[in-house]
Design a protein around this motif. Structure first.
Motif, PDB file in Angstrom:
ATOM      1  N   ALA A 159      36.637  58.740  42.756  1.00 46.04           N
ATOM      2  CA  ALA A 159      36.279  58.269  44.058  1.00 46.04           C
ATOM      3  C   ALA A 159      36.520  56.762  44.169  1.00 46.04           C
ATOM      4  CB  ALA A 159      34.686  58.509  44.414  1.00 46.04           C
ATOM      5  N   TYR A 160      36.544  56.068  43.100  1.00 44.69           N
ATOM      6  CA  TYR A 160      36.664  54.600  43.284  1.00 44.69           C
ATOM      7  C   TYR A 160      38.220  54.471  43.639  1.00 44.69           C
ATOM      8  CZ  TYR A 160      37.926  50.054  41.253  1.00 44.69           C
ATOM      9  OH  TYR A 160      38.295  48.586  41.388  1.00 44.69           O
ATOM     10  N   PHE A 161      39.002  55.077  42.631  1.00 43.69           N
ATOM     11  CA  PHE A 161      40.733  54.750  42.918  1.00 43.69           C
ATOM     12  C   PHE A 161      41.089  55.273  44.044  1.00 43.69           C
ATOM     13  CE2 PHE A 161      40.646  53.721  38.427  1.00 43.69           C
ATOM     14  CZ  PHE A 161      41.174  52.684  38.346  1.00 43.69           C
ATOM     15  N   SER A 162      40.339  56.449  44.678  1.00 43.18           N
ATOM     16  CA  SER A 162      40.983  56.991  46.001  1.00 43.18           C
ATOM     17  C   SER A 162      40.598  55.455  47.054  1.00 43.18           C
ATOM     18  CB  SER A 162      40.223  58.183  46.338  1.00 43.18           C
ATOM     19  OG  SER A 162      38.934  57.914  47.060  1.00 43.18           O
ATOM     20  N   ARG A 163      39.651  54.770  46.801  1.00 43.65           N
ATOM     21  CA  ARG A 163      39.477  53.712  47.885  1.00 43.65           C
ATOM     22  C   ARG A 163      40.398  52.463  47.533  1.00 43.65           C
ATOM     23  NH1 ARG A 163      32.928  52.459  48.086  1.00 43.65           N
ATOM     24  NH2 ARG A 163      33.743  50.833  49.527  1.00 43.65           N
ATOM     25  N   VAL A 164      40.631  52.367  46.129  1.00 43.15           N
ATOM     26  CA  VAL A 164      41.911  51.603  45.846  1.00 43.15           C
ATOM     27  C   VAL A 164      43.237  51.991  46.550  1.00 43.15           C
ATOM     28  CG1 VAL A 164      43.504  50.462  43.985  1.00 43.15           C
ATOM     29  CG2 VAL A 164      40.704  50.664  43.512  1.00 43.15           C
ATOM     30  N   LYS A 165      43.401  53.252  46.465  1.00 45.74           N
ATOM     31  CA  LYS A 165      44.599  53.735  47.252  1.00 45.74           C
ATOM     32  C   LYS A 165      44.752  53.585  48.667  1.00 45.74           C
ATOM     33  CE  LYS A 165      45.306  58.163  46.454  1.00 45.74           C
ATOM     34  NZ  LYS A 165      45.812  59.742  45.707  1.00 45.74           N
ATOM     35  N   GLN A 166      43.545  53.521  49.208  1.00 46.68           N
ATOM     36  CA  GLN A 166      43.558  53.296  50.632  1.00 46.68           C
ATOM     37  C   GLN A 166      43.501  51.905  51.299  1.00 46.68           C
ATOM     38  OE1 GLN A 166      40.211  55.849  51.828  1.00 46.68           O
ATOM     39  NE2 GLN A 166      41.541  57.731  50.834  1.00 46.68           N
ATOM     40  N   SER A 167      43.002  50.890  50.298  1.00 50.91           N
ATOM     41  CA  SER A 167      42.918  49.640  50.870  1.00 50.91           C
ATOM     42  C   SER A 167      44.434  48.771  50.845  1.00 50.91           C
ATOM     43  CB  SER A 167      41.999  49.023  49.854  1.00 50.91           C
ATOM     44  OG  SER A 167      41.828  47.722  50.121  1.00 50.91           O
ATOM     45  N   ASP A 168      44.425  47.758  51.840  1.00 48.63           N
ATOM     46  CA  ASP A 168      45.592  47.277  51.904  1.00 48.63           C
ATOM     47  C   ASP A 168      45.348  45.723  51.452  1.00 48.63           C
ATOM     48  OD1 ASP A 168      44.085  46.204  53.965  1.00 48.63           O
ATOM     49  OD2 ASP A 168      45.433  46.618  55.654  1.00 48.63           O
ATOM     50  N   THR A 169      44.211  45.394  50.697  1.00 46.73           N
ATOM     51  CA  THR A 169      44.170  44.302  50.339  1.00 46.73           C
ATOM     52  C   THR A 169      45.321  43.918  49.138  1.00 46.73           C
ATOM     53  OG1 THR A 169      42.607  44.855  48.554  1.00 46.73           O
ATOM     54  CG2 THR A 169      41.436  44.055  50.747  1.00 46.73           C
ATOM     55  N   LEU A 170      45.071  42.437  49.209  1.00 45.87           N
ATOM     56  CA  LEU A 170      46.267  42.126  47.869  1.00 45.87           C
ATOM     57  C   LEU A 170      45.665  42.550  46.676  1.00 45.87           C
ATOM     58  CD1 LEU A 170      48.784  40.618  46.934  1.00 45.87           C
ATOM     59  CD2 LEU A 170      47.350  38.466  46.460  1.00 45.87           C
ATOM     60  N   GLY A 171      44.379  42.231  46.302  1.00 44.55           N
ATOM     61  CA  GLY A 171      43.756  43.106  45.025  1.00 44.55           C
ATOM     62  C   GLY A 171      44.456  44.490  44.639  1.00 44.55           C
ATOM     63  N   CYS A 172      43.803  45.254  45.925  1.00 41.48           N
ATOM     64  CA  CYS A 172      44.044  46.785  45.630  1.00 41.48           C
ATOM     65  C   CYS A 172      45.629  47.155  45.459  1.00 41.48           C
ATOM     66  CB  CYS A 172      43.569  47.422  46.782  1.00 41.48           C
ATOM     67  SG  CYS A 172      41.903  47.621  46.659  1.00 41.48           S
ATOM     68  N   ASP A 173      46.426  46.242  46.311  1.00 43.95           N
ATOM     69  CA  ASP A 173      47.809  46.366  45.695  1.00 43.95           C
ATOM     70  C   ASP A 173      48.455  45.914  44.318  1.00 43.95           C
ATOM     71  OD1 ASP A 173      50.762  46.602  46.926  1.00 43.95           O
ATOM     72  OD2 ASP A 173      51.022  44.454  46.650  1.00 43.95           O
ATOM     73  N   LEU A 174      47.804  44.778  43.985  1.00 43.58           N
ATOM     74  CA  LEU A 174      48.031  44.370  42.602  1.00 43.58           C
ATOM     75  C   LEU A 174      47.592  45.390  41.559  1.00 43.58           C
ATOM     76  CD1 LEU A 174      47.260  40.575  42.603  1.00 43.58           C
ATOM     77  CD2 LEU A 174      49.541  41.469  42.286  1.00 43.58           C
ATOM     78  N   ALA A 175      46.414  46.063  41.854  1.00 48.20           N
ATOM     79  CA  ALA A 175      45.844  47.088  40.988  1.00 48.20           C
ATOM     80  C   ALA A 175      46.832  48.344  41.077  1.00 48.20           C
ATOM     81  CB  ALA A 175      44.597  47.484  41.342  1.00 48.20           C
ATOM     82  N   ARG A 176      47.209  48.687  42.360  1.00 47.53           N
ATOM     83  CA  ARG A 176      48.188  49.684  42.288  1.00 47.53           C
ATOM     84  C   ARG A 176      49.255  49.533  41.515  1.00 47.53           C
ATOM     85  NH1 ARG A 176      46.178  49.908  47.657  1.00 47.53           N
ATOM     86  NH2 ARG A 176      48.069  48.825  48.261  1.00 47.53           N
ATOM     87  N   ARG A 177      49.861  48.432  41.527  1.00 48.02           N
ATOM     88  CA  ARG A 177      51.317  48.226  40.935  1.00 48.02           C
ATOM     89  C   ARG A 177      50.992  48.050  39.430  1.00 48.02           C
ATOM     90  NH1 ARG A 177      55.471  45.217  43.353  1.00 48.02           N
ATOM     91  NH2 ARG A 177      55.588  43.774  41.600  1.00 48.02           N
ATOM     92  N   TYR A 178      49.922  47.444  38.932  1.00 50.60           N
ATOM     93  CA  TYR A 178      49.646  47.558  37.543  1.00 50.60           C
ATOM     94  C   TYR A 178      49.238  48.949  37.007  1.00 50.60           C
ATOM     95  CZ  TYR A 178      48.861  44.089  34.032  1.00 50.60           C
ATOM     96  OH  TYR A 178      48.899  43.349  32.962  1.00 50.60           O
ATOM     97  N   ALA A 179      48.634  49.686  37.708  1.00 50.71           N
ATOM     98  CA  ALA A 179      48.276  51.054  37.273  1.00 50.71           C
ATOM     99  C   ALA A 179      49.775  51.894  36.931  1.00 50.71           C
ATOM    100  CB  ALA A 179      47.390  51.816  38.058  1.00 50.71           C
ATOM    101  N   ALA A 180      50.547  51.643  38.015  1.00 47.53           N
ATOM    102  CA  ALA A 180      51.848  52.412  37.986  1.00 47.53           C
ATOM    103  C   ALA A 180      52.683  51.843  37.076  1.00 47.53           C
ATOM    104  CB  ALA A 180      52.397  52.019  39.313  1.00 47.53           C
TER     105      ALA A 180
END
Lengths: 411, 444
Positions: free
Chosen positions: B383-404
């Motif tokens: 549930a948490y990462f689905s919020r990360v996926k949908q958010s357009d903040t820089l923090g979430c963008d960095l998190a997505r890039r990091y996880a990838a």
């Protein structure tokens, strides 16, 4: 049993905070106050309530194991350090394991009855956080028969003794309902402690207490039938009050409404060396209760508030049966149904009990008397209940139901 | 020779280091329990290191830890000491156990001490020449039947075996830091290995309560194979962001996201500091030497070391300054190599600007600590990462890039044959790095 030959009163009670894990200000890594701090705080809080401290004739200090927890003996003399008015007066130390506090009260009552004194100060104190629980268990094991039992006993000697009682009770009366009642006991204790700023569990904010109380015991790290929440706390604390004759009360400037009368007490011991006759019954406690009620000439139905020695949740359940509030095997039903709750028929341990307030062992019996006094004279503040009946009753128990005092107090 | 027999004489080389001291503790306690159960046997644990200071520190550490173990395992001790009439109290048994642990320990500064050892653990610094030199000497000193377990985190074991002449008798046995706590042992079996040694390694892991994850003998193995690439991604992100936001801000932001957005126990730069910037550089150079991977290099790491900023820990376990300066174990300032000084976090100043730039955390009730023992961890992470996926903040963008990037590094290890299965990479990250989840997942 003989009735008391003249009226004896308890008044001017005071408890300290029960310090230990659970309190926000407790930090085991830091140096903490010792015995004198707690003795002084309780004694001075008592003496501040009376017109003249010099009127104290004698003193009793109730302490279980300062010789080991604090490497301190000669406590009668230490008591005199609390206030100049106590110097050059008769002071005595009494000991009866976790029932020490009860013995302290009885000793003072007898002194007043003997007409040797009008005002006797009773202080109970224990400071146990000087050692970790694993070493404290060795010290507390002195409440059993050390020579014959310690070597073969469990690392956590007393928790294991009462785990065995729980196991026997489960087998005889059903494990699941008893386990649920033990969790209910825990929840009631913590709920009450949250109303008492002096309680060790006052800061407890656990949302689901029953769920925590139902935690599965871990025999490898602790005991077979008890989890850590079933246990009373490791505590530092003191409690004190004055035991007075009628003349004593008058001299101190205390009105009758500021005091409770000792209606009766029972004090009995059983043989320390023998195993208890029945693990599912607190046989000695029952006899002490019968003594207290008999001397007071009352039935337990006339009691409006109780203080029982819930060193463990299972002991609480056994205690309500020893009091006659439930038949043998029916204690769990009474507890689970809320019968011992603040609004129940038998409000019990309204300030938290040994599990919620804490268990500074030698002080607990005195602490119970202070809290019953507070309830009966209407000074319990946050944990005050409307006490519907005139009496309060306590059980102060030492060891595995070996040294017991029960006392009925009347407002 | 069975494991029980080999445990009668064990040596640890490099015993006073961070990894060596943890391995020494595990063995010292194991040997003490073995000696209590087998009263007829003689047990010796030889702890070897280069300085008296280090060895004294090691003895102090062993005493302190043995005391904690004894207190925790008091029920077991009461059973073991049931026949000792002189030991009645918990306190007496705890003291006796600590005594027992220390009783079997010998310390010394020369490898001769390992002469009679049936089993030798090596935990020296991760340098080819150093390890080879030690093993060549041990090959001379020890008997032909001695087995060797090397706590090597990057150097290929076949290479060490061949260079030292210990083929067939040596195995890669990589503990994680701190060895007494982390449940993982990465097992690297070289081409030639006695089946008896393999069996012994597995049995030992069970006794020590460790989980074995097999890795193939390719430099860096699974743990460092992932960690180096994960760290370099973080440094790459700093380099990408610092032009716009400034260097210290970028370090702070990337560390915070890799910790709090990815729900890891530490941010990536705190982790590099924990391991040591010098060790990080060393592992990169070892890996470059043994596999064709020129990308495993960082100018920033080299620069920090040139400026004397090294991270790592003091002998008492306190964190030394590296990317960050620490107070009570928490980062409070970032080292700026241009100014050659630490820039303190200003909660109302640049640190607040970093927070504003990252945007709100997707769910502040979610943290590594909060989810650690949560039974619904998987569902909550999803549930948490689905919020990360949908958010357009820089923090979430960095998190997505990091996880990838983390996932790509993990998949590459499987593709390269370092790990046999994706699950093995995930196990290394969860057991060895304390992550809540493996990098190969379907959360994002």
């Amino acid at each position: 049993m003989k009735a008391l030959r003249k009226p004896v009163y308890l008044a001017a009670g005071a408890n300290t905070v029960s310090m230990g894990t659970g309190r926000k200000e407790f930090d085991p890594r830091k140096t903490r106050p010792g015995l004198e701090h707690y003795i002084n705080e309780a004694v001075r809080a008592v003496l501040a309530q009376v017109s003249n401290a010099d009127l104290v004739d004698e003193g009793v200090i109730a302490n279980f194991m300062a010789a080991r927890f604090n490497r301190q003996g000669n406590l009668a003399s230490l008591l005199a350090a609390a206030h100049p008015a106590l110097r050059y007066k008769p002071m005595v130390r009494v000991e009866g394991a976790c029932g020490t506090g009860g013995l302290g009260l009885v000793t003072a009552i007898k002194t007043v009855l003997a007409e040797l004194a009008d005002v006797v100060l009773v202080v109970g104190v224990e400071v146990q956080n000087t050692v970790k629980a694993v070493y404290g268990a060795d010290i507390l094991a002195g409440a059993g028969h050390y020579a014959s039992q310690r070597k073969g006993g469990h690392a956590y000697f007393f928790p294991a003794k009462f785990s065995d009682r729980a196991g026997a009770y489960f087998t005889r009366y059903g494990g699941e309902r008893t386990r649920k009642a033990m969790a209910a006991w825990y929840a009631n204790a913590i709920g009450n402690a949250r109303l008492n700023p002096l309680a060790q569990e006052y800061h407890n904010t656990t949302p689901d207490l029953v769920k925590v109380g139902m935690s599965k015991p871990n025999p490898e790290s602790f005991t077979e039938h008890l989890n850590l929440f079933d246990c009373s706390k490791v505590s530092d604390g003191a409690a004190a009050l004055l035991v007075c004759s009628e003349e004593g009360l008058a001299k101190l400037g205390l009105g009758r409404d500021a005091a409770v009368q000792v209606a009766g007490y029972g004090q009995v011991v059983d043989d320390l060396v023998q195993a208890p006759p029945d693990l599912t019954t607190l046989t000695t406690s029952r006899k002490a209760v019968e003594g207290a009620l008999g001397q007071a000439g009352i039935d337990v139905s006339e009691v409006g508030v109780f203080e029982v020695h819930d060193c463990f949740t299972i002991t609480g359940i056994l205690a309500v049966e020893a009091l006659g509030l439930a038949q043998p095997g029916e204690g769990p039903d009474l507890v689970s149904a809320g019968g011992i709750g603040r609004g129940g028929a038998y409000p019990t341990n309204t300030s938290g009990g040994l599990i919620g307030y804490g268990h500074p062992t030698g002080a607990s019996g005195v602490r119970m008397a202070v809290d019953l006094w507070k309830q009966l004279v209407g000074r319990a503040e946050g944990f005050q209940i409307p006490v519907a009946k005139p009496y309060g009753l306590l059980i102060s128990m030492g060891g595995d139901d070996r040294t017991v005092v029960s006392m009925a107090l009347r407002r | 020779m069975e494991l029980s027999e080999r445990l009668r004489n064990v040596a640890v080389v490099g015993a006073a280091g961070k990894m060596g001291s943890g391995i020494s503790l595990l063995l010292a306690e194991q040997i003490a329990f073995a000696a209590l159960e087998d009263k007829a046997g003689t047990y010796v644990l030889s702890l070897i290191d280069i300085s008296d200071e280090g060895l004294l520190g090691l003895l102090r550490y062993l005493r302190a830890q043995a005391l904690k173990t004894a207190e925790k395992q008091i029920n077991r001790l009461r059973r073991l000491y049931a026949d000792r009439a002189d030991l009645v109290e918990n306190g007496e048994m705890v003291a006796e156990f600590v005594h027992e642990v220390m009783l079997h320990v010998r310390t010394g500064k020369t490898l001769d001490l390992a002469k009679d050892a049936h089993l030798v653990f090596e935990a020296a610094f991760e340098k080819d020449e150093l390890k080879i030199d030690i093993f060549r000497k041990l090959a001379d000193v020890c008997g032909q039947s001695t087995f060797f377990l090397t706590n090597t985190s990057a150097i290929p074991i076949n290479f060490l075996a061949k260079e030292s002449g210990l083929e067939g008798r040596i195995l890669g046995y990589h503990f994680y830091n701190p060895p007494a706590v982390q449940k993982l042992v990465e097992l690297i079996t070289p081409t030639q290995c006695s089946p008896r040694l393999s069996a012994l390694a597995a049995e030992l892991a069970t006794r020590l309560g460790k989980t074995i994850v097999p890795a193939h003998d390719i430099a860096g193995f699974i743990g460092n194979g992932h960690f180096m690439r994960d760290g370099l991604h973080g440094i790459g992100e700093v380099e990408r962001l610092s032009g716009d936001v400034g260097f210290v801000q970028a370090v702070w932001a990337v560390d915070r996201v890799s910790r709090d957005w990815l729900l890891r126990p530490m941010g990536i730069f705190q982790l590099i500091d924990y391991v040591g910037i010098d060790v990080f550089q060393l592992i990169l150079s070892v890996m470059r030497r043994h596999i064709p991977a020129p990308e495993l290099h960082s100018d920033l790491i080299d620069l920090y070391l040139e400026l004397g900023v090294k991270g790592g820990q003091t002998s008492s376990g306190a964190q030394k300054d590296g990317f960050f300066r620490y107070e009570k174990g928490k980062p409070v300032a970032v080292y700026d190599p241009d100014r050659r000084q630490y820039v303190a976090c200003e909660p109302e100043g640049w640190c607040a600007q970093v927070e504003a730039m990252l945007g709100a955390h997707p769910d502040t009730t979610m943290s590594w600590k909060a989810l650690g023992r949560d039974r619904d961890k998987d569902a909550k992470l999803r549930a948490y990462f689905s919020r990360v996926k949908q958010s357009d903040t820089l923090g979430c963008d960095l998190a997505r890039r990091y996880a990838a990037a983390s996932r790509a590094a993990a998949e590459r290890l499987v593709a390269m044959g370092v790990a046999t299965r994706p699950e093995d990479v995930n196990s290394v990250l969860t057991l060895g790095f304390f992550h809540l989840y493996g990098p190969i997942n379907d959360y994002l």
